[in-house]
Scaffold this active site. Structure first.
Site, PDB file in Angstrom:
ATOM      1  CG  HIS A  35      -1.812  -1.064   1.105  1.00  0.00           C
ATOM      2  ND1 HIS A  35      -1.266  -2.410   1.563  1.00  0.00           N
ATOM      3  CD2 HIS A  35      -3.236  -1.211   1.226  1.00  0.00           C
ATOM      4  CE1 HIS A  35      -2.448  -3.518   1.788  1.00  0.00           C
ATOM      5  NE2 HIS A  35      -3.356  -2.581   1.463  1.00  0.00           N
ATOM      6  CG  HIS A 270      -6.088   1.481  -0.521  1.00  0.00           C
ATOM      7  ND1 HIS A 270      -6.012   2.264   0.729  1.00  0.00           N
ATOM      8  CD2 HIS A 270      -6.166   0.271  -0.122  1.00  0.00           C
ATOM      9  CE1 HIS A 270      -6.078   1.294   1.950  1.00  0.00           C
ATOM     10  NE2 HIS A 270      -6.355   0.119   1.353  1.00  0.00           N
ATOM     11  CD  GLU A 419     -20.162  -6.212  24.952  1.00  0.00           C
ATOM     12  OE1 GLU A 419     -21.312  -6.675  25.490  1.00  0.00           O
ATOM     13  OE2 GLU A 419     -20.056  -5.605  23.888  1.00  0.00           O
ATOM     14  CG  HIS A 481     -28.411 -12.900  27.042  1.00  0.00           C
ATOM     15  ND1 HIS A 481     -29.371 -12.454  25.788  1.00  0.00           N
ATOM     16  CD2 HIS A 481     -28.196 -11.971  27.728  1.00  0.00           C
ATOM     17  CE1 HIS A 481     -29.209 -10.986  26.048  1.00  0.00           C
ATOM     18  NE2 HIS A 481     -28.481 -10.832  26.923  1.00  0.00           N
TER      19      HIS A 481
END
Length: 671
Positions: A35, A270, A419, A481
């Site tokens: 890149h 890129h 999280e 859950h």
């Protein structure tokens, strides 16, 4: 009007900046992969930061009070490698020339522990940004704990370079929000605002007002209209350093593949080499006089290598300051060294709790909380929290304050419902040094944190993940859950040790193993429901072996019953029921596949003798992977569908997790 001295200085700046650009172009071209665009656009910012602002000593990349630099967009690795080589780190020009080749120190994305001066492994966008937040948090905490008036042994900044892609990733948003809440004034981000993504301009998917977003996060935002102007960049960096109450975002308006006549400001630049012809056109446009690749002008190298002298002087001053500090504060100095070296006092394990069956059943998450608190009293560097689930995860250190902007000395971190950011921040805290981080959430949400676990495992960092509510026994909360596939998912990650203890004493042993581990992360898998406590003599020193014979009704068993976690107890019940029917069964407790596989072959064969073909594995998760232990003649009592909402005991029974089901399966196999 510019003076002659200013003109000369500007010419030298251009030469240094273009040296970074040409090295990056040439390395990507030689590798035929990489890149080039971002390193070319960010070259002025990299040059300015590393030679004028960054506190670092290339001769000692591990100096504790160095500024940290994170290249969050790891695909721009040639920017970092160029800066490392040019400023004098242990990275030769030959390694630059071997960019992306087998065995080189210049892999496609920077790798921690592989290349001197690389602070963290980056590549998955957004994670490096979040690592930097963790590093800044660690600096704040250690400064609050160890600095004394007139003797600051912890006083450095964390700089992170990121791009549009990083800021599109949710994990960066999570971490930025927490950083603003915590007022991390020594965190400075340089945002490569070039407006280009792989698929086209960022306008196709990213039109938000980034400045307003970060201002809403409580960041200082500084805009630099010309991201190729070293003076403007330096001014912005100094302004950012002056703001002590907020992290700073410096928005640099840059041009991807700066200087390329045909590929500047295009997606083509890129992730692919510019091509030999375009490289020559670019060098001509930059005023580069030589066609020879990997040319480093001596005049430019002299400027970069001044970092060796300034770095040595800075570290020497720090060492002198530290010597005075150590004489005046010997106990703190000892604690500082202990934190940095992860010192473990002899016999520390004796301070960990021991439970007896007479105490009654206890959830392993509850036992984990007691083990954590015992360990925290021994290890002041143990620090962490939960993703807004501390009361459920039992991850709070009693008697310690919270880590907040008004008290960075606290050890209890409120990560919020973030999280992924929690995982990446934990990684950054460990990488900074002086902190042993842990973090908790429900096992089902391991999906949210998994990418951070993967990168931590890649770096072999001994961070600790506390996953509670480990099965369909969660019950009424239902299938959203109730983890089913998560144990298999975590076990699939290389370099990660997964431990699912069967009772309170095994949980303590699991914590002991996690704390003593230095070369990989550990995931503790813990129950919500209460479980009977086994005799500590049975579990002592066995968890670290990964598997052991828990109960043997006969020296010549007819069937082997293998189980983990809560299912160990119904397996023991099944063994007793089988004995009443005249069937001898051996119960093998296997809390950790990874620890078991690390044992000598002789031990593994003793636990699972080849002559015993009749085997049943029992675990409240998908059966995937258990075939390696039960073999072609064995069976797995697991769950291969999502759970259901009902009381936990009801759910377990309906999915076949009962002693009766184990007995039925065993008798069928022995016909």
């Amino acid at each position: 009007m510019n003076t002659g001295k200013q003109k000369k200085r500007s010419a030298i700046d251009d030469l240094c900046i273009n040296t970074i650009r040409t090295l990056s172009m040439d390395a990507v071209q030689k590798a035929n992969s990489g890149h080039p665009g971002a390193p070319m656009g960010l070259a002025p910012a990299g040059y300015t930061l590393w030679t004028r602002v960054l506190k670092h000593n290339p001769a000692n990349p591990d100096w504790p009070d160095r500024d940290r630099f994170v290249l969050s967009g790891g695909h721009a690795s040639m920017l970092l490698y160029s800066l490392l080589h040019l400023t004098g780190y242990d990275l030769s020009l030959e390694e630059i020339q071997n960019f992306r080749q087998w065995g080189s120190k210049t892999p496609g994305h920077p790798e921690y522990g592989h290349t001197a001066g690389v602070e963290t492994t980056t590549g998955p966008l957004g994670q490096g940004f979040s690592n930097a937040v963790g590093m800044a948090m660690a600096e704040c905490h250690l400064a609050a704990c160890f600095n004394k008036p007139g003797a600051d042994i912890v006083d450095h900044y964390t700089y992170v370079m990121c791009g549009d892609g990083d800021l599109m990733e949710g994990v960066a948003s999570e971490a930025a929000s927490l950083a603003g809440h915590l007022s991390l004034g020594k965190l400075i981000c340089l945002y490569d605002n070039n407006g280009i993504s792989i698929e086209g301009t960022t306008e196709i998917a990213f039109t938000e007002k980034v400045a307003k977003r970060f201002e809403a996060y409580r960041w200082q935002v500084i805009k630099v209209k010309d991201g190729s102007d070293p003076k403007a960049i330096e001014k912005a960096l100094l302004e950012a350093k002056a703001e002590t109450q907020k992290p700073s975002m410096i928005m640099l308006k840059t041009h991807i593949a700066h200087g390329s006549p045909n590929k500047q400001d295009t997606p083509d630049a890129h992730g692919a080499p510019l091509g030999e012809d375009e490289i020559q056109l670019t060098k001509d446009a930059l005023g580069w006089t030589t066609k020879e690749p990997f040319t480093i002008p001596e005049e430019a190298l002299d400027v970069f290598r001044k970092c060796l002298k300034t770095g040595e002087k800075a570290e020497t001053r720090w060492k002198e300051n530290y010597q005075k500090y150590a004489k005046q504060n010997p106990d703190l100095a000892d604690a500082w060294v202990n934190a940095l070296t992860r010192f473990m006092p002899k016999g520390w394990e004796c301070s960990m709790p021991v439970f007896t069956p007479e105490q009654g059943p206890m959830a392993t998450r509850a036992a984990s909380g007691k083990a954590l608190n015992a360990a925290a009293a021994i290890f002041p560097s143990l620090m962490g929290g939960s993703a807004d689930l501390a009361p459920s995860n039992k991850t709070f250190i009693d008697g310690c304050p919270e880590f907040q902007k008004n008290d960075y000395s606290g050890r209890n971190i409120r990560f919020g419902v973030r999280e992924f950011a929690m995982g990446a921040i934990m990684t950054g805290m460990f990488l900074h040094g002086g902190i042993r981080p842990y973090g908790g959430t429900f096992l089902v949400f391991a999906d949210y944190i998994r990418p951070a676990i993967r990168v931590a495992a890649l770096m072999k960092l001994p961070v600790i993940y506390v996953f509670t509510h480990d099965s369909v026994a969660v019950g009424e909360d239902g299938p959203t859950h109730q983890p089913v596939e998560h144990l298999a998912s975590l076990r699939a990650i290389p370099n990660l040790t997964v431990i699912r203890p069967a009772d309170a004493n095994e949980t303590v042993q699991a914590w002991r193993k996690a704390i003593a581990t230095n070369d990989q992360p550990v995931a503790l898998i813990l129950s919500r429901q209460k479980l009977p406590i086994l005799d500590a003599k049975q579990t002592a020193a066995n968890v670290e072996r990964g598997a052991y014979i828990l109960s043997n009704s006969d020296s010549k068993p007819q069937i082997l019953l293998i189980a983990t976690g809560a299912e160990v107890h119904i397996t023991l019940e099944a063994q007793a029921m089988l004995a009443e029917k005249g069937v001898a069964a051996r119960v093998i407790n296997m809390p950790s596949w990874e620890l078991f596989e690390a044992q000598p072959e002789s031990y593994r064969k003793r636990i699972l003798p080849a002559i015993h073909k009749k085997r049943i594995a029992v675990e409240a998760g998908i059966p995937m992977g258990w075939e390696r232990y039960v073999g072609s003649e064995g069976k797995v009592i697991g769950i291969d569908r999502f759970g259901a909402s009902a009381p936990g005991a009801t759910v377990l029974k309906n999915f076949g997790f009962s002693a009766d089901k184990i007995v039925e399966t065993a008798l069928e196999m022995l016909k």
